[in-house]
Write an enzyme that holds these catalytic residues in place. Structure first.
Site, PDB file in Angstrom:
ATOM      1  N   GLU A   1      -5.950  -9.285   4.001  1.00 48.37           N
ATOM      2  CA  GLU A   1      -5.186  -8.548   5.026  1.00 48.37           C
ATOM      3  C   GLU A   1      -5.199  -9.372   6.300  1.00 48.37           C
ATOM      4  O   GLU A   1      -6.269  -9.656   6.854  1.00 48.37           O
ATOM      5  CB  GLU A   1      -5.776  -7.154   5.277  1.00 48.37           C
ATOM      6  CG  GLU A   1      -5.628  -6.212   4.096  1.00 48.37           C
ATOM      7  CD  GLU A   1      -5.993  -4.764   4.405  1.00 48.37           C
ATOM      8  OE1 GLU A   1      -5.913  -4.345   5.574  1.00 48.37           O
ATOM      9  OE2 GLU A   1      -6.375  -4.063   3.445  1.00 48.37           O
TER      10      GLU A   1
ATOM     11  N   ASN B   1     -12.347  -1.406  -0.935  1.00 49.48           N
ATOM     12  CA  ASN B   1     -11.614  -1.981   0.198  1.00 49.48           C
ATOM     13  C   ASN B   1     -12.300  -1.551   1.483  1.00 49.48           C
ATOM     14  O   ASN B   1     -12.611  -0.369   1.659  1.00 49.48           O
ATOM     15  CB  ASN B   1     -10.167  -1.459   0.207  1.00 49.48           C
ATOM     16  CG  ASN B   1      -9.446  -1.775   1.512  1.00 49.48           C
ATOM     17  OD1 ASN B   1      -9.054  -2.908   1.753  1.00 49.48           O
ATOM     18  ND2 ASN B   1      -9.295  -0.770   2.374  1.00 49.48           N
ATOM     19  N   GLU B   2     -12.526  -2.487   2.362  1.00 50.01           N
ATOM     20  CA  GLU B   2     -13.145  -2.192   3.657  1.00 50.01           C
ATOM     21  C   GLU B   2     -14.288  -1.192   3.479  1.00 50.01           C
ATOM     22  O   GLU B   2     -14.303  -0.113   4.084  1.00 50.01           O
ATOM     23  CB  GLU B   2     -12.093  -1.706   4.672  1.00 50.01           C
ATOM     24  CG  GLU B   2     -11.059  -2.784   4.948  1.00 50.01           C
ATOM     25  CD  GLU B   2     -10.186  -2.539   6.178  1.00 50.01           C
ATOM     26  OE1 GLU B   2     -10.221  -1.449   6.746  1.00 50.01           O
ATOM     27  OE2 GLU B   2      -9.473  -3.486   6.569  1.00 50.01           O
TER      28      GLU B   2
ATOM     29  N   TYR C   1      -6.984  -8.845  11.611  1.00 47.94           N
ATOM     30  CA  TYR C   1      -5.703  -8.537  12.254  1.00 47.94           C
ATOM     31  C   TYR C   1      -5.741  -9.034  13.692  1.00 47.94           C
ATOM     32  O   TYR C   1      -6.774  -8.944  14.359  1.00 47.94           O
ATOM     33  CB  TYR C   1      -5.451  -7.028  12.263  1.00 47.94           C
ATOM     34  CG  TYR C   1      -5.082  -6.467  10.909  1.00 47.94           C
ATOM     35  CD1 TYR C   1      -3.788  -6.599  10.417  1.00 47.94           C
ATOM     36  CD2 TYR C   1      -6.019  -5.806  10.122  1.00 47.94           C
ATOM     37  CE1 TYR C   1      -3.435  -6.081   9.170  1.00 47.94           C
ATOM     38  CE2 TYR C   1      -5.681  -5.291   8.875  1.00 47.94           C
ATOM     39  CZ  TYR C   1      -4.388  -5.433   8.409  1.00 47.94           C
ATOM     40  OH  TYR C   1      -4.042  -4.931   7.193  1.00 47.94           O
TER      41      TYR C   1
ATOM     42  N   GLU D   1       0.849  -1.196   0.000  1.00 51.28           N
ATOM     43  CA  GLU D   1       0.000   0.000   0.000  1.00 51.28           C
ATOM     44  C   GLU D   1       0.884   1.245   0.000  1.00 51.28           C
ATOM     45  O   GLU D   1       2.013   1.215   0.519  1.00 51.28           O
ATOM     46  CB  GLU D   1      -0.885  -0.034   1.256  1.00 51.28           C
ATOM     47  CG  GLU D   1      -1.768   1.196   1.420  1.00 51.28           C
ATOM     48  CD  GLU D   1      -2.844   1.020   2.495  1.00 51.28           C
ATOM     49  OE1 GLU D   1      -2.801   0.026   3.234  1.00 51.28           O
ATOM     50  OE2 GLU D   1      -3.725   1.898   2.572  1.00 51.28           O
TER      51      GLU D   1
ATOM     52  N   GLN E   1       1.914  -6.149   5.875  1.00 50.70           N
ATOM     53  CA  GLN E   1       2.210  -5.842   4.490  1.00 50.70           C
ATOM     54  C   GLN E   1       3.652  -6.237   4.175  1.00 50.70           C
ATOM     55  O   GLN E   1       4.432  -6.449   5.093  1.00 50.70           O
ATOM     56  CB  GLN E   1       1.999  -4.369   4.197  1.00 50.70           C
ATOM     57  CG  GLN E   1       0.586  -3.898   4.485  1.00 50.70           C
ATOM     58  CD  GLN E   1       0.274  -2.506   3.901  1.00 50.70           C
ATOM     59  OE1 GLN E   1       1.010  -1.948   3.103  1.00 50.70           O
ATOM     60  NE2 GLN E   1      -0.850  -1.940   4.329  1.00 50.70           N
TER      61      GLN E   1
HETATM   62  O1  AHR Z   1      -2.915  -2.511   6.426  1.00 50.11           O
HETATM   63  C1  AHR Z   1      -3.238  -1.275   6.982  1.00 50.11           C
HETATM   64  C2  AHR Z   1      -4.708  -0.924   6.837  1.00 50.11           C
HETATM   65  O2  AHR Z   1      -5.487  -1.827   7.553  1.00 50.11           O
HETATM   66  C3  AHR Z   1      -5.276  -1.000   5.445  1.00 50.11           C
HETATM   67  O3  AHR Z   1      -5.044   0.150   4.718  1.00 50.11           O
HETATM   68  C4  AHR Z   1      -6.744  -1.147   5.698  1.00 50.11           C
HETATM   69  O4  AHR Z   1      -7.402  -1.822   4.658  1.00 50.11           O
HETATM   70  C5  AHR Z   1      -6.791  -1.882   7.011  1.00 50.11           C
HETATM   71  O5  AHR Z   1      -7.674  -1.302   7.901  1.00 50.11           O
END
Ligand code: AHR
Length: 551
Positions: free
Chosen positions: A349, A214-215, A286, A54, A399
């Site tokens: 992600e 995205n999201e 996450y 990103e 990432q």
């Molecule tokens: O990876 C960092 C961020 O986490 C990304 O930009 C977003 O899609 C997610 O919330």
């Protein structure tokens, strides 16, 4: 994930084991792995081993793009060492340009002569992590030096397929189809094909994978699922193919939000709309809340990447293993709308997300150190994807470089690999192989969680077969006890040879730095094989790979 949910998952695994014929186990081994050679779960999509990049902090600028005039060894501005290392681990696909950045990005800003490209405010400019940046840093004011054509060259050099995330929040649907046209329309056909040729590529890029936002439940527009479904229909109703088998990835849930998935697909169903290009439903998960139930606050729940105790070590895994529940639950629900199973989960992600403070350079926004603990979490996650090969079609680690669960760190001419890189190196052997049914049984690991005894599975892992090669990967998260493990092959097979490698350290905080780039690295591990079985000692706090050649 709470403890109750976790124990349910482990007891289900135990139940499956109880119904298989009991093998004659060695009396001395404390742990056993039974691999059912004749029971394939499905092909492990190579794309499960994808990466995410990103325009955020040091990912693109410095991480990947150093510029043509840099003294850092580069190929047309792209850091040479990163593409060499990506080839080593066979990165199959790279997602770009975000993340949240994607829904603020105009692809037209990033094509054409570099000097004429506009400077724009980066999505992340107001993030608290941006406050340490000074002046007109490229992390605040995007120069667009790295755009579509540079990304395509990066993918080409590293041998990866491009996966483009389109802007659904702030560009009209027309721009989505025009971006596809720029990338894929045949040589000489359209005005955009001619622009592409003028920018260095007469031949089309034939991009298959397209993220539709995205999201979209958050930074991608704060939509309700029904609203996103409406936008999704607008964006996907007409997109030219140019002979490329397009694969759309819808913006799926945060964590295990079943309501988002259900309402989105219900809304499509009401309109009797299910485009045949919809092949992926994205999931973001996450592992960030290590507060052990104290809070659900996004900031307060995070802990340090480097400073943690034994409880913090195990807690990361307890939280991270919730991924398996997400995969099962989202897949189950998807089946109600897609009985033909055209749509796979795309976990684009994932990784640990700690509080700020351990980044190696001020420009590395959302940067954090990556320890042996993160290597185990990543390995456990990849093993989940392997075990559910029929459900997970693609994934991307968040990432690639200088960011959350990074494989690499760079700082001008300095470049190092992290323990997570070594996991991808070991696990690359699974790509494209048949995932095999496998039973692990091992003494559980116990730890105190807020004064309550809590349990984790002793050994976790996956197995796959390609031709006469069987690959077994396993994590031993136990900080004290090695696991003397017997691995038995079920099905008529004899082992011709076996070898193993391991990532481990006596310090659970072990990590690589620019001063000590090889503090954590792969080592050989002894294996004893005979007939249809082998024994191996899996050290405490380790990720291992065993490679078995069948006779
Ligand atoms: O990876 C960092 C961020 O986490 C990304 O930009 C977003 O899609 C997610 O919330």
């Amino acid at each position: 994930m709470d403890r109750r949910r976790f124990l349910q998952t482990s007891s289900l695994a135990g139940a499956a084991f109880a119904f298989t014929a009991r093998p004659a186990w060695s009396a001395t081994a404390d742990s056993h792995v039974e691999i059912l050679l004749d029971e394939s779960v499905g092909t492990i999509a190579p794309e499960i081993y994808g990466q995410f990049t990103e325009h955020l902090g040091g990912v693109i600028y410095d991480g990947i793009w150093v510029g043509e005039n840099s003294t850092v060894p580069n190929v047309g501005g792209i850091r040479k060492e990163i593409v060499d290392r990506m080839k080593q681990i066979h990165v199959p696909v790279v997602r770009w340009p975000g993340g949240c950045f994607a829904d603020s990005y105009d692809w037209r800003d990033g094509v054409g002569p570099s000097k004429e490209r506009p400077i724009r405010t980066n999505f992340w400019a107001d993030d608290p992590d941006a406050q340490r940046l000074k002046g007109n840093a490229v992390q605040l004011y995007e120069t667009n030096a790295f755009g579509t054509d540079e990304f395509m060259r990066f993918c080409h050099l590293s041998g990866a397929e491009p996966y483009l995330a389109s802007n659904l929040r702030s560009l009209p649907a027309m721009e989505f189809s025009r971006w596809v046209e720029y990338c894929n329309s045949p040589e000489g056909s359209t005005t955009l094909a001619k622009h592409r040729a003028a920018n260095g590529s007469p031949a089309p890029y034939d991009v298959k994978y397209w993220g539709v936002g995205n999201e979209s439940w958050g930074c991608g527009g704060n939509f309700e699922p029904e609203e996103y479904a409406e936008e999704f229909r607008r964006f996907t109703t007409w997109v030219p193919h140019y002979g490329v088998p397009l694969s759309f990835i819808g913006s799926g849930p945060n964590d295990n939000n079943l309501e988002w998935t259900n309402s989105f697909f219900e809304a499509l169903r009401r309109k009797n709309y299910m485009p045949r290009e919809l092949h992926g439903w994205s999931v973001h998960y996450y592992t960030w809340n290590l507060s052990m139930g104290e809070t659900t606050d996004w900031v307060a729940g995070k802990r340090d990447a480097l400073e943690f105790d034994e409880t913090g070590w195990y807690e990361l895994f307890l939280q991270g293993l919730y991924m398996e529940e997400i995969v099962r639950a989202q897949w189950g629900l998807l089946g109600e709308f897609d009985p033909g199973r055209n749509i796979k989960l795309v976990v684009d992600e994932y990784g640990a997300w700690y509080k700020p403070g351990t980044q190696l350079d001020p420009t590395h926004m959302l940067g954090q150190q990556v320890t042996l603990r993160d290597a185990l979490l990543t390995a456990m996650t990849l093993d989940i994807f392997n075990r559910h090969a029929e459900k997970v079609g693609m994934a991307a680690c968040a990432q690639l470089v200088n960011c959350l669960n990074a494989l690499f760190f760079s700082q001008e001419d300095k470049f190092i690999t992290t323990p997570v890189f070594h996991v991808f190196d070991m696990y690359a052997a699974h790509q494209g192989a048949q995932s095999l049914r496998v039973n692990f049984s091992s003494p559980q690991v116990h730890y105190q969680r807020k004064g309550k005894a809590t349990t984790l599975a002793g050994l976790l892992g996956s197995a796959s077969m390609r031709g006469k090669t069987v690959t077994v990967t396993a994590t031993n998260s136990d900080l004290k006890n090695p696991k003397l493990t017997e691995i038995v092959l079920r099905g008529s097979a004899t082992i011709a040879s076996a070898e193993a490698s391991v990532l481990t350290d006596t310090d659970m905080h072990a990590h690589n730095t620019f001063a000590q780039p090889n503090a954590v690295q792969l080592k050989k591990l002894a294996v004893e094989a005979q007939g249809d079985r082998l024994t191996i000692t899996l050290p405490p706090a380790s990720v291992s790979r065993v490679t078995i050649q069948l006779a």
